[in-house]
Design a protein around this motif. Structure first.
Motif, PDB file in Angstrom:
ATOM      1  N   LYS A 119       0.833  -1.210   0.000  1.00 60.10           N
ATOM      2  CA  LYS A 119       0.000   0.000   0.000  1.00 60.10           C
ATOM      3  C   LYS A 119       0.865   1.256   0.000  1.00 60.10           C
ATOM      4  O   LYS A 119       0.616   2.196  -0.766  1.00 60.10           O
ATOM      5  CB  LYS A 119      -0.925  -0.002   1.217  1.00 60.10           C
ATOM      6  CG  LYS A 119      -2.097  -0.964   1.088  1.00 60.10           C
ATOM      7  CD  LYS A 119      -2.930  -1.015   2.360  1.00 60.10           C
ATOM      8  CE  LYS A 119      -3.640   0.290   2.614  1.00 60.10           C
ATOM      9  NZ  LYS A 119      -4.534   0.212   3.801  1.00 60.10           N
ATOM     10  N   SER A 120       1.876   1.266   0.830  1.00 64.57           N
ATOM     11  CA  SER A 120       2.730   2.454   0.908  1.00 64.57           C
ATOM     12  C   SER A 120       3.598   2.598  -0.334  1.00 64.57           C
ATOM     13  O   SER A 120       3.876   3.711  -0.786  1.00 64.57           O
ATOM     14  CB  SER A 120       3.609   2.386   2.158  1.00 64.57           C
ATOM     15  OG  SER A 120       4.459   1.252   2.105  1.00 64.57           O
ATOM     16  N   THR A 121       4.013   1.471  -0.922  1.00 65.19           N
ATOM     17  CA  THR A 121       4.858   1.514  -2.128  1.00 65.19           C
ATOM     18  C   THR A 121       4.091   2.046  -3.330  1.00 65.19           C
ATOM     19  O   THR A 121       4.629   2.791  -4.150  1.00 65.19           O
ATOM     20  CB  THR A 121       5.408   0.109  -2.439  1.00 65.19           C
ATOM     21  OG1 THR A 121       6.167  -0.357  -1.322  1.00 65.19           O
ATOM     22  CG2 THR A 121       6.291   0.129  -3.680  1.00 65.19           C
ATOM     23  N   LEU A 122       2.819   1.673  -3.433  1.00 58.41           N
ATOM     24  CA  LEU A 122       2.010   2.071  -4.580  1.00 58.41           C
ATOM     25  C   LEU A 122       1.166   3.309  -4.302  1.00 58.41           C
ATOM     26  O   LEU A 122       0.528   3.837  -5.221  1.00 58.41           O
ATOM     27  CB  LEU A 122       1.093   0.922  -5.006  1.00 58.41           C
ATOM     28  CG  LEU A 122       1.779  -0.376  -5.448  1.00 58.41           C
ATOM     29  CD1 LEU A 122       0.744  -1.420  -5.828  1.00 58.41           C
ATOM     30  CD2 LEU A 122       2.740  -0.135  -6.604  1.00 58.41           C
ATOM     31  N   GLY A 123       1.141   3.760  -3.068  1.00 59.69           N
ATOM     32  CA  GLY A 123       0.319   4.921  -2.732  1.00 59.69           C
ATOM     33  C   GLY A 123      -1.154   4.602  -2.688  1.00 59.69           C
ATOM     34  O   GLY A 123      -1.996   5.476  -2.942  1.00 59.69           O
ATOM     35  N   ILE A 124      -1.504   3.349  -2.384  1.00 61.52           N
ATOM     36  CA  ILE A 124      -2.910   2.928  -2.305  1.00 61.52           C
ATOM     37  C   ILE A 124      -3.454   3.301  -0.931  1.00 61.52           C
ATOM     38  O   ILE A 124      -2.808   3.082   0.095  1.00 61.52           O
ATOM     39  CB  ILE A 124      -3.032   1.414  -2.563  1.00 61.52           C
ATOM     40  CG1 ILE A 124      -2.602   1.097  -3.997  1.00 61.52           C
ATOM     41  CG2 ILE A 124      -4.453   0.929  -2.323  1.00 61.52           C
ATOM     42  CD1 ILE A 124      -2.586  -0.365  -4.328  1.00 61.52           C
TER      43      ILE A 124
END
Length: 656
Positions: free
Chosen positions: A391-396
């Motif tokens: 989530k944090s890597t993709l900005g979700i």
């Protein structure tokens, strides 16, 4: 003046004639249409294995455009015309069934035996007997309570019966019948026309003649001319000749020192004839201005701005244009332009601008700015992280978006090379001047699957192909029997597209393409549905097969010839397969030295029972399978040393 033509005034013949003509056209086309509906998969009907649901991602604008351009297998022009044809056939059948056939024989078709209702060769006594019975029935003096029309028909029949009797009993009449086919001697030749008289000689005949002239002289030539112009205006790959000529001109002017970028391909595409024809007349001015207008549409598309209908039509034409460009560039043996054209197509399909993070950016719900800051570029690396890290890597932002993103990410197929070799059907080696092809075995895996290095240990028995006569006659049958690939996950592209792979051979000596690429639409993606534990079990996963024809005879000289094979997805940003393959052309005499392994018969077969009686060795299946596995493991490991996946997923391997 008596007419020489006999018209169908009672509508007895022309409905049958038209029914026959219509049936010849309508019935075969109907059977073909039924076959296509029931058995042939349309472009929008593919396997659901490995398919990705994109319904929640498609904008209303794209949905509207797709619905307008979607062709139904049932509700289309062809079936509408067939329906009209069947309505005509039904009406003709009804007319024929309700039309009374005249009982008066045609005087020109004179058959005395038929008229007297007797068999050929009947003696004179029986002829007189039948004649007396018929005269009683049809004699004008015996007719009572009949209408004038019925009386006229009976009188005409009585005259014919009398002539038939004389033709069989009177010498002069019989002589006329035998010589001229009629008891009255030579008859005037009549030509029958299966149409009512008023259509030919009536007041409506000039009108019908005008319709005939318009149909034959104007309408038919118009459609034939349009068909011919279209046939001559487009190449076999479906692109306009003017566009093909522009591509050829650009390739001829291409300098090897120039770096071809995606922007270069976009500029070439903007010059295409079919794209300019889709521009409104207000936009279609000078050539350079038209090119700029199309480039502006490309920019709007990549910026994810809403496009008008004609702009979406222009974008939808891109795949066929790039396929044509690939065909032309491969004919020039230009590897660089072919590779960049393929990458350009993928950017259109996924609606992405060039970036090294495209594997991540092709997923939904991602934040481009956040992804740009991460060090991860591979899906396989991303899916090894925890859900919170993803989530944090993709900005979700939400869990629902994460679930949707992961469901799509795990179904993007990645290919791993197992084995590749040149093969000649029916031969153990590659012989000089023979027809060879490259057989490639691949493992389809999900980015979620870990530990695919075990492909090196896959037993040879799993890779062995059927060597029956049918497969030797058609070595590519094994490829065509694989399931059709599902629809591409492309929620931003105007039209639906079936997934595709492209494969081509490169000569190592000069780095140029050896032959035109092949497009592959058949590959089993069922491995994507497997869990990690199932994937690690050899009995569960499926091995895919690619076969690339080598469209020229193998060299006459013995030796080793080095090639490279490139297999790319035309839809997804995933690691490509790029590996060397050696063609080892050997002396045919070596075939005599090869020991062919003729398997011993199974112990439970008839041949095995006879072998046991003779004291010969029989094959015990379990023991033989274990020994074969051991041998195949070693041989496969040795073979695998000759191949290295140049563009392998190094991050994935380091984790394994």
């Amino acid at each position: 003046m008596n007419s020489r033509y006999s018209y169908d005034e009672n509508n007895e013949t022309w409905p049958v004639f038209i029914l026959a003509i219509l049936s010849v056209a309508v019935i075969p086309l109907t059977l073909q249409s039924i076959y296509e509906i029931l058995f042939i998969k349309s472009k929008n009907s593919t396997t659901t294995i490995g398919s990705i649901d994109e319904s929640n991602q498609i904008s209303s604008n794209i949905k509207k455009f797709r619905s307008k351009n979607k062709k139904s297998k049932i509700f289309n022009k062809k079936n509408f015309i067939l329906l009209i044809g069947w309505l005509f056939i039904t009406s003709l059948i009804f007319k024929i069934s309700t039309t009374e056939i005249s009982s008066i024989p045609n005087p020109n078709n004179f058959d005395p035996y038929e008229l007297l209702e007797i068999e050929y060769g009947t003696n004179e006594k029986d002829i007189k007997s039948h004649y007396k019975k018929l005269t009683i029935k049809y004699h004008p003096d015996k007719i009572r309570n009949k209408s004038d029309e019925e009386k006229k028909e009976l009188e005409e029949r009585f005259v014919l019966i009398t002539k038939a009797y004389k033709a069989l009993t009177d010498e002069i009449t019989r002589e006329n019948y035998e010589k001229y086919g009629h008891p009255d001697g030579p008859q005037q030749t009549l030509h029958g026309i299966a149409l009512p008289k008023f259509l030919i000689e009536g007041k409506s005949s000039p009108f019908l003649l005008a319709i005939y002239i318009i149909l034959i002289g104007l309408i038919l030539p118009y459609f034939v001319n349009n068909w011919w112009k279209r046939t001559k205006s487009f190449t076999k790959k479906g692109i306009h000749n003017d566009s093909a000529n522009l591509f050829v001109e650009n390739l001829l002017n291409y300098k090897p020192s120039e770096i071809v970028k995606i922007e270069t391909i976009l500029k070439w595409l903007s010059q295409s004839k079919e794209l300019k024809e889709l521009l409104p007349s207000s936009k279609f001015t000078e050539e350079n201005e038209s090119n700029d207008e199309i480039l502006e549409i490309f920019n709007k598309f990549f910026q994810k701005l809403e496009l008008k209908h004609y702009e979406l039509q222009i974008i939808s034409k891109i795949p066929i244009l790039i396929y044509g460009l690939i065909d032309i560039s491969s004919s020039f043996r230009n590897t660089e332009i072919t590779n960049v054209a393929i990458e350009t197509l993928k950017h259109f399909i996924q609606r992405l601008t060039p970036s090294i993070k495209n594997e991540l950016l092709q997923l939904p719900n991602v934040d481009v700015d956040v992804v740009d800051k991460t060090n991860i570029i591979r899906l396989s690396k991303l899916l090894k992280l925890s859900n919170d890290e993803i989530k944090s890597t993709l900005g979700i932002k939400s869990d629902d978006e994460l679930i949707q993103t992961l469901s799509i990410a795990k179904k993007i197929p990645i290919l791993k090379l197992i084995k590749a070799e040149f093969k000649v059907p029916g031969e153990k080696i590659v012989t000089p001047n023979s027809n060879a092809h490259i057989s490639i075995k691949v493992l389809v895996k999900s980015p979620l699957h870990k530990g695919s290095n075990f492909v090196k240990k896959i037993p040879e028995i799993f890779l062995k192909e059927d060597e029956s006569f049918e497969y030797l006659k058609d070595p590519f049958k094994i490829v065509n029997e694989q399931p059709i690939l599902p629809k591409t996950y492309a929620p931003y592209f105007p039209v639906e597209k079936i997934s595709n792979y492209i494969a081509y051979i490169i000569v190592q000596k000069d780095g140029k393409i050896a032959d035109n690429p092949i497009f592959v639409q058949n590959l089993d993606l069922s491995n994507l549905e497997l869990s990690q534990n199932q994937f690690e079990n050899l009995e569960n996963f499926k091995i895919g097969t690619f076969k690339i024809p080598f469209n020229q005879p193998t060299p006459n000289e013995l030796g080793k010839y080095q090639f490279r094979v490139i297999i790319k997805s035309l839809d997804y940003f995933v690691p490509d397969l790029d590996f060397p393959v050696i063609m080892n052309v050997e002396n045919p005499a070596k075939l005599e030295e090869i020991e062919y392994d003729i398997p011993d018969p199974d112990e439970d077969s008839i041949a095995g029972a006879l072998a046991q009686l003779r004291g010969d060795k029989v094959n015990r299946i379990d023991d033989d399978y274990e020994s074969d596995n051991d041998d195949d493991d070693e041989s496969d490991l040795e073979d695998d040393e000759d191949f290295s996946d140049i563009n392998t997923d190094t991050e994935d391997e380091s984790e394994e």
